[in-house]
Write an enzyme that holds these catalytic residues in place. Structure first.
Site, PDB file in Angstrom:
ATOM      1  N   SER A   1       0.841  -1.204   0.000  1.00  0.00           N
ATOM      2  CA  SER A   1       0.000   0.000   0.000  1.00  0.00           C
ATOM      3  C   SER A   1       0.872   1.248   0.000  1.00  0.00           C
ATOM      4  CB  SER A   1      -0.876   0.011   1.255  1.00  0.00           C
ATOM      5  OG  SER A   1      -1.418   1.303   1.481  1.00  0.00           O
TER       6      SER A   1
ATOM      7  N   TYR B   1      -1.875  -0.781  10.060  1.00  0.00           N
ATOM      8  CA  TYR B   1      -1.773  -0.831   8.601  1.00  0.00           C
ATOM      9  C   TYR B   1      -0.386  -0.378   8.141  1.00  0.00           C
ATOM     10  CZ  TYR B   1      -3.598  -0.759   3.818  1.00  0.00           C
ATOM     11  OH  TYR B   1      -3.839  -1.023   2.483  1.00  0.00           O
TER      12      TYR B   1
HETATM   13  N1  LIG Z   1      -9.051  -1.190  -0.782  1.00  0.00           N
HETATM   14  C1  LIG Z   1      -8.057  -0.294  -0.813  1.00  0.00           C
HETATM   15  O1  LIG Z   1      -8.265   0.929  -0.922  1.00  0.00           O
HETATM   16  C2  LIG Z   1      -6.627  -0.782  -0.753  1.00  0.00           C
HETATM   17  C3  LIG Z   1      -5.591   0.132  -0.962  1.00  0.00           C
HETATM   18  C4  LIG Z   1      -4.283  -0.309  -0.893  1.00  0.00           C
HETATM   19  C5  LIG Z   1      -4.016  -1.636  -0.627  1.00  0.00           C
HETATM   20  N2  LIG Z   1      -5.032  -2.513  -0.422  1.00  0.00           N
HETATM   21  C6  LIG Z   1      -4.698  -3.896  -0.155  1.00  0.00           C
HETATM   22  O2  LIG Z   1      -5.293  -4.743  -1.121  1.00  0.00           O
HETATM   23  C7  LIG Z   1      -5.585  -6.019  -0.544  1.00  0.00           C
HETATM   24  C8  LIG Z   1      -7.044  -6.369  -0.784  1.00  0.00           C
HETATM   25  O3  LIG Z   1      -7.848  -5.367  -0.190  1.00  0.00           O
HETATM   26  P1  LIG Z   1      -9.420  -5.311  -0.377  1.00  0.00           P
HETATM   27  O4  LIG Z   1      -9.816  -3.903  -0.206  1.00  0.00           O
HETATM   28  O5  LIG Z   1      -9.819  -6.046  -1.609  1.00  0.00           O
HETATM   29  O6  LIG Z   1      -9.885  -6.120   0.917  1.00  0.00           O
HETATM   30  P2  LIG Z   1     -11.267  -6.920   1.164  1.00  0.00           P
HETATM   31  O7  LIG Z   1     -11.509  -6.868   2.625  1.00  0.00           O
HETATM   32  O8  LIG Z   1     -12.325  -6.445   0.222  1.00  0.00           O
HETATM   33  O9  LIG Z   1     -10.904  -8.415   0.741  1.00  0.00           O
HETATM   34  C9  LIG Z   1     -10.027  -9.187   1.503  1.00  0.00           C
HETATM   35  C10 LIG Z   1     -10.323 -10.663   1.250  1.00  0.00           C
HETATM   36  O10 LIG Z   1      -9.418 -11.419   2.090  1.00  0.00           O
HETATM   37  C11 LIG Z   1     -10.147 -12.526   2.599  1.00  0.00           C
HETATM   38  N3  LIG Z   1      -9.510 -12.977   3.854  1.00  0.00           N
HETATM   39  C12 LIG Z   1      -9.550 -12.370   5.068  1.00  0.00           C
HETATM   40  N4  LIG Z   1      -8.867 -13.107   5.970  1.00  0.00           N
HETATM   41  C13 LIG Z   1      -8.351 -14.172   5.305  1.00  0.00           C
HETATM   42  C14 LIG Z   1      -7.542 -15.269   5.696  1.00  0.00           C
HETATM   43  N5  LIG Z   1      -7.120 -15.416   6.957  1.00  0.00           N
HETATM   44  N6  LIG Z   1      -7.185 -16.177   4.764  1.00  0.00           N
HETATM   45  C15 LIG Z   1      -7.613 -16.046   3.475  1.00  0.00           C
HETATM   46  N7  LIG Z   1      -8.399 -15.037   3.045  1.00  0.00           N
HETATM   47  C16 LIG Z   1      -8.767 -14.101   3.953  1.00  0.00           C
HETATM   48  C17 LIG Z   1     -11.557 -11.998   2.847  1.00  0.00           C
HETATM   49  O11 LIG Z   1     -12.484 -13.075   2.904  1.00  0.00           O
HETATM   50  C18 LIG Z   1     -11.745 -11.086   1.644  1.00  0.00           C
HETATM   51  O12 LIG Z   1     -12.354 -11.763   0.558  1.00  0.00           O
HETATM   52  C19 LIG Z   1      -5.232  -5.899   0.945  1.00  0.00           C
HETATM   53  O13 LIG Z   1      -3.956  -6.448   1.157  1.00  0.00           O
HETATM   54  C20 LIG Z   1      -5.243  -4.403   1.176  1.00  0.00           C
HETATM   55  O14 LIG Z   1      -4.427  -4.009   2.247  1.00  0.00           O
HETATM   56  C21 LIG Z   1      -6.329  -2.111  -0.471  1.00  0.00           C
END
Ligand SMILES: NC(=O)c1ccc[n+]([C@@H]2O[C@H](COP(=O)([O-])OP(=O)(O)OC[C@H]3O[C@@H](n4cnc5c(N)ncnc54)[C@H](O)[C@@H]3O)[C@@H](O)[C@H]2O)c1
Length: 256
Positions: free
Chosen positions: A145, A168
């Site tokens: 991130s 985070y």
């Molecule tokens: N959404 C944003 O703005 C953003 C920005 C920068 C980085 N990210 C990163 O992108 C990645 C995805 O983010 P997102 O927004 O799609 O999150 P999200 O919460 O929508 O999806 C996360 C997924 O991980 C799964 N999960 C949770 N715990 C788990 C486990 N123990 N084992 C296996 N699966 C598990 C959940 O079921 C879910 O489907 C993350 O690493 C997040 O930090 C997101």
């Protein structure tokens, strides 16, 4: 078809960003494994995929925080495809106390969130890398991130019921450095480890937040998950054969 026939595993593939990743990988010819804790949500997503792509997609239950789960998921994927070309570490585990303001974060909750998240990324990387060493090649992309690179811009959260948790920053900055560690450790083993660091991805956020966020960007502001696809495909394809230990930041200039 940049990823034709490559077998790519996406942890957390049923989430906001994961779904987009899986769809783009499928559209580019990959065989995609949605490695998810929430298999019901993964199934709901798979049901929406075009049948031609769906035939190249499977769901494997995975909890990235449990050693046995990671080991058995790798065995299952190997029995399905006989190879694994890439791992996208994308899952986002957190407990019910995640997301609190700094002075409200309890020590045990802090430790648990760090442990589940960076610990889970470590565990998956370790077990898949072990598989990759035996296989003779492999590719890991860690989804980090912007807040693994710069301190939060706290001012954009002011007056809103939002925060940028300390966990985070700790998790994502550690992930960027851990990726460099692993890239170097695997020298000569034909395994690459890189990070993709997205900026904020739009998900029905408060318009006031989007406006404040956009002031730090150069054109679009909050991005769509699809804006990350080009960089992910690049890192997973042979076009980036000599890109190793790097962090590609896709943020419309937010971190400048
Ligand atoms: N959404 C944003 O703005 C953003 C920005 C920068 C980085 N990210 C990163 O992108 C990645 C995805 O983010 P997102 O927004 O799609 O999150 P999200 O919460 O929508 O999806 C996360 C997924 O991980 C799964 N999960 C949770 N715990 C788990 C486990 N123990 N084992 C296996 N699966 C598990 C959940 O079921 C879910 O489907 C993350 O690493 C997040 O930090 C997101």
């Amino acid at each position: 078809m940049r990823l034709s026939e490559k077998v790519i595993v996406v942890t957390g593939g049923a989430g906001l960003i994961g779904q987009l990743f899986c769809q783009d990988l499928l559209s580019n010819g990959a065989r995609v494994v949605i490695a998810e804790k929430n298999t019901a949500s993964a199934q709901n997503f798979v049901d929406t995929i075009d049948p031609e792509d769906r035939a190249r997609c499977s769901i494997v239950e995975l909890d990235i925080t449990q050693t046995e789960s990671v080991v058995s998921a790798i065995e299952k994927i190997d029995s399905l495809y006989g190879r694994i070309d890439g791992l996208v570490n994308n899952a986002y585990p957190r407990n019910s106390r995640y997301g609190r303001q700094f002075f409200d974060v309890e020590y045990d909750a802090f430790c648990e969130n760090i442990s589940m998240n960076i610990g889970g990324y470590f565990l998956c990387s370790q077990k898949f890398a072990d598989y990759f060493i035996n296989q003779g090649y492999g590719n890991i992309v860690n989804i980090a991130s912007i807040y693994g690179v710069v301190a939060p811009r706290f001012e954009i959260y002011e007056g809103l019921n939002m925060s940028m948790p300390i966990e985070y920053s700790a998790i994502k900055s550690a992930l960027v450095h851990m990726s460099k560690y692993m890239a170097k450790l695997f020298a000569g083993k034909n395994i690459r480890v890189n990070c993709l660091s997205p900026g904020g991805i739009y998900d029905q956020h408060d318009p006031k937040f989007c406006e404040a966020y956009k002031k730090h960007c150069l054109s679009k502001g909050m991005l769509d998950a699809s804006d990350l696809s080009g960089s992910l495909l690049f890192l997973l394809s042979d076009e980036s054969k000599y890109v190793n230990g790097q962090n590609i930041v896709v943020d419309d200039g937010f971190t400048l």
